[in-house]
Motif scaffolding. Structure first.
Motif, PDB file in Angstrom:
ATOM      1  N   LEU A 355     -19.765  -3.984 -21.867  1.00  0.00           N
ATOM      2  CA  LEU A 355     -18.489  -4.648 -22.119  1.00  0.00           C
ATOM      3  C   LEU A 355     -17.929  -5.357 -20.889  1.00  0.00           C
ATOM      4  O   LEU A 355     -17.107  -6.265 -21.008  1.00  0.00           O
ATOM      5  N   TYR A 356     -18.405  -4.954 -19.704  1.00  0.00           N
ATOM      6  CA  TYR A 356     -17.880  -5.582 -18.497  1.00  0.00           C
ATOM      7  C   TYR A 356     -18.354  -7.035 -18.337  1.00  0.00           C
ATOM      8  O   TYR A 356     -17.936  -7.731 -17.423  1.00  0.00           O
ATOM      9  N   PHE A 357     -19.219  -7.505 -19.259  1.00  0.00           N
ATOM     10  CA  PHE A 357     -19.608  -8.919 -19.251  1.00  0.00           C
ATOM     11  C   PHE A 357     -18.645  -9.795 -20.065  1.00  0.00           C
ATOM     12  O   PHE A 357     -18.895 -10.992 -20.244  1.00  0.00           O
ATOM     13  N   SER A 358     -17.561  -9.210 -20.577  1.00  0.00           N
ATOM     14  CA  SER A 358     -16.708  -9.955 -21.511  1.00  0.00           C
ATOM     15  C   SER A 358     -16.150 -11.242 -20.885  1.00  0.00           C
ATOM     16  O   SER A 358     -16.102 -12.292 -21.533  1.00  0.00           O
ATOM     17  N   GLN A 359     -15.703 -11.172 -19.633  1.00  0.00           N
ATOM     18  CA  GLN A 359     -15.163 -12.374 -19.000  1.00  0.00           C
ATOM     19  C   GLN A 359     -16.259 -13.421 -18.792  1.00  0.00           C
ATOM     20  O   GLN A 359     -16.012 -14.623 -18.974  1.00  0.00           O
ATOM     21  N   SER A 360     -17.458 -12.964 -18.439  1.00  0.00           N
ATOM     22  CA  SER A 360     -18.564 -13.899 -18.234  1.00  0.00           C
ATOM     23  C   SER A 360     -18.873 -14.662 -19.509  1.00  0.00           C
ATOM     24  O   SER A 360     -19.097 -15.895 -19.491  1.00  0.00           O
ATOM     25  N   VAL A 361     -18.878 -13.940 -20.639  1.00  0.00           N
ATOM     26  CA  VAL A 361     -19.156 -14.585 -21.924  1.00  0.00           C
ATOM     27  C   VAL A 361     -18.013 -15.522 -22.294  1.00  0.00           C
ATOM     28  O   VAL A 361     -18.230 -16.650 -22.778  1.00  0.00           O
ATOM     29  N   LEU A 362     -16.774 -15.069 -22.077  1.00  0.00           N
ATOM     30  CA  LEU A 362     -15.608 -15.907 -22.355  1.00  0.00           C
ATOM     31  C   LEU A 362     -15.715 -17.246 -21.628  1.00  0.00           C
ATOM     32  O   LEU A 362     -15.543 -18.321 -22.222  1.00  0.00           O
ATOM     33  N   LEU A 363     -15.996 -17.199 -20.340  1.00  0.00           N
ATOM     34  CA  LEU A 363     -16.064 -18.428 -19.553  1.00  0.00           C
ATOM     35  C   LEU A 363     -17.228 -19.315 -19.979  1.00  0.00           C
ATOM     36  O   LEU A 363     -17.121 -20.549 -19.979  1.00  0.00           O
ATOM     37  N   ALA A 364     -18.352 -18.685 -20.346  1.00  0.00           N
ATOM     38  CA  ALA A 364     -19.503 -19.463 -20.806  1.00  0.00           C
ATOM     39  C   ALA A 364     -19.181 -20.205 -22.096  1.00  0.00           C
ATOM     40  O   ALA A 364     -19.578 -21.367 -22.286  1.00  0.00           O
ATOM     41  N   LEU A 365     -18.443 -19.552 -23.003  1.00  0.00           N
ATOM     42  CA  LEU A 365     -18.059 -20.192 -24.256  1.00  0.00           C
ATOM     43  C   LEU A 365     -17.082 -21.343 -24.008  1.00  0.00           C
ATOM     44  O   LEU A 365     -17.151 -22.391 -24.673  1.00  0.00           O
ATOM     45  N   VAL A 366     -16.182 -21.160 -23.063  1.00  0.00           N
ATOM     46  CA  VAL A 366     -15.250 -22.236 -22.720  1.00  0.00           C
ATOM     47  C   VAL A 366     -16.015 -23.425 -22.148  1.00  0.00           C
ATOM     48  O   VAL A 366     -15.756 -24.591 -22.497  1.00  0.00           O
TER      49      VAL A 366
END
Length: 437
Positions: A355-366
């Motif tokens: 779950l600690y990858f959540s920000q990384s995924v968020l930014l990749a989607l943006v």
């Protein structure tokens, strides 16, 4: 201070024998000043020096006995010192001075000596903290905000921040040391009515102090600043000890205080291994912060002086220095002997299910073209599903058709930690400065 939390160095500095020895040194420095200024014969100073008594417990006992008559400690000291010298030249002792000239100047010397002990131990503690940080510079650990798993950090990256904070405390202590290295020998209301300023300057230079404009007493904001520096150190130690306590909790188990052979954690439960030293550091910091409030109350005195501050200072300053020094000694012991469970840190990191990858995924989607809110909702939904189903966040992301990014590139733990070395860049200069001091 109860004996349990005393340290040998502070016990010596704040002993009655040491205090009266410094009083004697101040009185003698003033007579030397009179001689240097041409106000007293050099021969009289030689006679006084030849007849100076040994300041030991017997001398202290005589002063205390005399104080029961005078009801004034410094007057009792002067009476006893002059009677022990036992020659007419002793009339130069306390000539032109008021009690606070001697008491405040001597108190500054005690504060200086005690702060020097604190500064030396603080430097050792910072170096020990740096050594722990460097050993675990690359030891991954889950970072926590609000007590919840956030993103990875390293244990060394956490500890190095302790070293930087203690270095700021060192700066405050050194500043307080310089600020407090003052005295006054300017008489009853600070107007030099019976002591030439040149005598004061000479005597204080002999004592390693500098003159400061004063009323009958040295202004107490100076002493409050000293107390703040001690409270700041103790509060920093409390902060770090609190982190150690949290990391030793049964559900976390990432670090442990040393536990000696034969030690018992609980009188009732043999399995217990409690962080008692860290808890003690936390508790004693609460007392020291209370002393800061009392020191600030001492700043406002009536007119040119009263003695409302005196009884307070007799308690809070020796006790504060004992507690601060004791806390530093115990914290350094903790840092030097801390058991760091690297495998448990890895286990707790993996327990996050990715779950600690959540920000990384968020930014990749943006970056892939979604609005931030739209991307946030997708990641939040998948994260909640992972948490509730106890499934890997990564697996759920791979199954979600809304997530159209290169997950192999995004889900890279080393990328999250690649800039941790930046946090350590200032350590070389800090270590050199501490070792050269």
């Amino acid at each position: 201070m109860i004996e349990r939390y005393q340290t040998n160095e502070m016990r010596q500095i704040f002993s009655d024998v040491r205090r009266m020895q410094i009083w004697t040194d101040v009185e003698l420095a003033v007579v030397e000043g009179f001689v240097h200024n041409g106000d007293a014969p050099a021969a009289d100073l030689d006679v006084i020096r030849a007849n100076l008594p040994l300041i030991d417990q017997g001398f202290v006992d005589d002063v205390l006995a005399r104080e029961r008559v005078t009801n004034h400690d410094l007057a009792a000291f002067v009476d006893t010192l002059q009677s022990r010298i036992a020659v007419k030249e002793s009339s130069w002792i306390h000539f032109g001075l008021t009690s606070s000239d001697v008491v405040d100047t001597a108190f500054s010397i005690q504060i200086r000596e005690a702060l020097e002990v604190i500064v030396r131990e603080l430097r050792k503690t910072i170096l020990a903290t740096i050594a722990l940080a460097e050993r675990h510079k690359n030891t991954p650990e889950i970072g926590r905000t609000h007590g919840m798993h956030a993103e990875p950090t390293t244990f060394g990256g956490k500890v190095v921040l302790w070293a930087y904070q203690l270095d700021r405390d060192l700066g405050r202590a050194e500043k307080a040391l310089a600020q407090a290295s003052v005295g006054k020998l300017s008489g009853a209301v600070g107007t030099y009515s019976n002591v030439d300023p040149a005598v004061e300057h000479f005597a204080l230079s002999r004592l390693g102090l500098r003159p400061v404009p004063a009323t009958q007493v040295v202004a107490r904001d100076i002493h409050a600043e000293v107390m703040y520096s001690l409270a700041s150190i103790s509060t920093s130690l409390e902060s770090f000890a609190t982190e150690i306590r949290h990391l030793q909790r049964s559900e976390v188990g990432e670090v442990f205080e040393p536990f000696a052979q034969g030690q018992k954690g609980s009188s009732a439960m043999p399995h217990k291994r409690n962080p008692i030293v860290a808890e003690r550091i936390v508790g004693l910091a609460r007392i020291l912060r209370g002393f800061l409030s009392a020191a600030l109350e001492d700043v406002a005195l009536w007119h040119e002086r009263d003695i409302s501050h005196s009884s307070v200072e007799r308690v809070i300053f020796p006790d504060a220095f004992h507690l601060c020094h004791y806390g530093l000694l115990k914290f350094r012991w903790l840092v030097e002997n801390l058991e760091v469970k690297v495998e448990k840190m890895r286990e707790n990191l993996d327990a996050s299910l990715g779950l600690y990858f959540s920000q990384s995924v968020l930014l990749a989607l943006v970056e892939a073209g979604l609005s931030r809110d739209e991307a946030y909702r997708i990641v939040q939904r998948d994260a909640r599903a992972a948490y509730e189903s106890k499934r890997s966040f990564i697996e759920i992301l791979k199954e979600d058709p809304s997530v159209r990014v290169d997950l192999e590139e995004v889900l890279d733990e080393s990328r999250l930690l690649r800039n941790v070395p930046k946090i350590f860049e200032g350590l070389g200069e800090l270590k050199a400065r501490l070792r050269d001091a």
